[in-house]
Design an enzyme around this catalytic site. Structure first.
Site, PDB file in Angstrom:
ATOM      1  N   SER A 220      46.429  47.122 -47.114  1.00 43.66           N
ATOM      2  CA  SER A 220      47.334  46.015 -47.406  1.00 43.66           C
ATOM      3  C   SER A 220      46.726  44.732 -46.869  1.00 43.66           C
ATOM      4  CB  SER A 220      48.699  46.260 -46.748  1.00 43.66           C
ATOM      5  OG  SER A 220      49.307  47.427 -47.265  1.00 43.66           O
ATOM      6  N   GLY A 225      46.884  40.725 -51.626  1.00 40.45           N
ATOM      7  CA  GLY A 225      46.981  41.918 -52.446  1.00 40.45           C
ATOM      8  C   GLY A 225      46.683  43.197 -51.695  1.00 40.45           C
ATOM      9  N   ASP A 252      55.032  50.041 -45.281  1.00 42.66           N
ATOM     10  CA  ASP A 252      55.570  51.392 -45.390  1.00 42.66           C
ATOM     11  C   ASP A 252      56.117  51.647 -46.797  1.00 42.66           C
ATOM     12  OD1 ASP A 252      55.066  51.527 -42.613  1.00 42.66           O
ATOM     13  OD2 ASP A 252      57.020  50.617 -42.217  1.00 42.66           O
TER      14      ASP A 252
END
Length: 315
Positions: A220, A225, A252
């Site tokens: 991440s 992006g 998550d």
């Protein structure tokens, strides 16, 4: 079924505030109380997607009982491991401009018997799981090699495991070849021991983690992006976000989206990006439902924009 393991769960209180001024009385405009911990959030996102999930977590005291009640109310099966110490309580302050300040407590000190009970509880509930997800920091009492032992046990049972942790725990686990690791940009920089300033830097770091032992890396990169690097190649995914309300649990949610879409390849990356983009638009650590997602807004490509800068220098 996706089984999650959260060694250091929490009771999370999120306050929305106009701004944070040190030394002043700050009046909240919104408040939420949620079960917390990275693995817990993955279970919440999986349940929000309409899939079965079981959450294994050590719980103690009144905060632990409330965490179990909150998860049960969301339709999540809880496999509790009783511990003598109280489950930690965390506080997050979300400002109107998107800045988030978090105060995370250390959590209880697990005894050797409680540590073994945690591993045994994972074993007893793992049968039939499509994925086992191990996420978050380790509480006091668990050494950095604990995740590595868990990865080895999961693989010995013929199951797949996704790992979302950082620091020495991540480095120790890599030798056991976790099927997926999910660092953010800062964790990726820490793992390779150098700063990352572009998407190209992040790509090279992800490739380094694969050489060290990870079978796939889902990274991440904030507003820059997400990257997926595995044995079949590398892909880059983005989605527009109008306004960030809270990024608590967004990573998550991304991991949950990746796994419910199969946990492999560009389609799973697109699902991860859609879930992460939806999560940052929701308050606190609310997990997105299918109605919150906008798959048409997601772009996934094998053409990596290596010169695109990250949000500040990671690491």
């Amino acid at each position: 079924m996706i089984l999650t393991v959260t060694p250091n769960p929490s009771l999370d209180r999120t306050y929305e505030v106009p701004s944070l001024d040190r030394g002043e009385v700050v009046r909240a405009t919104g408040e939420r109380v949620d079960p917390g911990g990275k693995g817990v959030n993955v279970s919440r996102a999986v349940a929000a997607a309409g899939r079965r999930t079981v959450a294994v977590l050590p719980l103690g005291g009144a905060p632990g009982a409330l965490v179990a009640d909150l998860l049960d109310a969301q339709g999540i099966e809880v496999a509790p491991v009783p511990v003598t110490g109280a489950t930690r309580s965390n506080i997050a302050l979300a400002e109107a401009d998107g800045v988030l300040t978090k105060i995370n407590a250390p959590g209880p000190d697990l005894t050797p018997a409680e540590q073994e009970n945690l591993l045994d509880t994972v074993r007893r509930h793992a049968a039939g799981a499509d994925w086992i997800v191990c996420s978050g920091s380790l509480p006091r009492g668990l050494g950095p090699a604990w995740y590595a032992e868990l990865v080895a046990r999961v693989h010995a049972a013929g199951l797949r495991i996704a790992l979302d942790t950082s620091g020495p725990a991540l480095l120790a686990a890599l030798r056991e070849h976790p099927d997926v690791v999910k660092p953010n940009a800062e964790e990726l920089a820490e793992a390779v021991g150098r700063p990352l300033t572009t998407v190209g830097d992040a790509l090279k770091a992800a490739e380094d983690l694969r050489e060290t032992g990870a079978r796939a890396v889902l990274a991440s990169l904030g507003s820059a992006g997400q990257l997926l690097v595995d044995a079949d190649g590398a892909w880059y995914g983005t989605a527009p976000v109008a306004a960030v309300r809270s990024n608590v649990g967004a990573g998550d949610a991304s991991l949950a989206g990746f796994l419910v879409a199969g946990g492999r390849g560009p389609d799973a990356l697109a699902s991860a990006v859609a879930h992460g983009a939806a999560a940052v638009c929701l308050p606190g650590s609310v997990m997105p439902t299918p109605g919150d997602l906008d798959p048409a807004a997601v772009t996934v490509t094998p053409d990596i924009p290596v010169d695109r800068p990250l949000d500040g220098a990671a690491g």
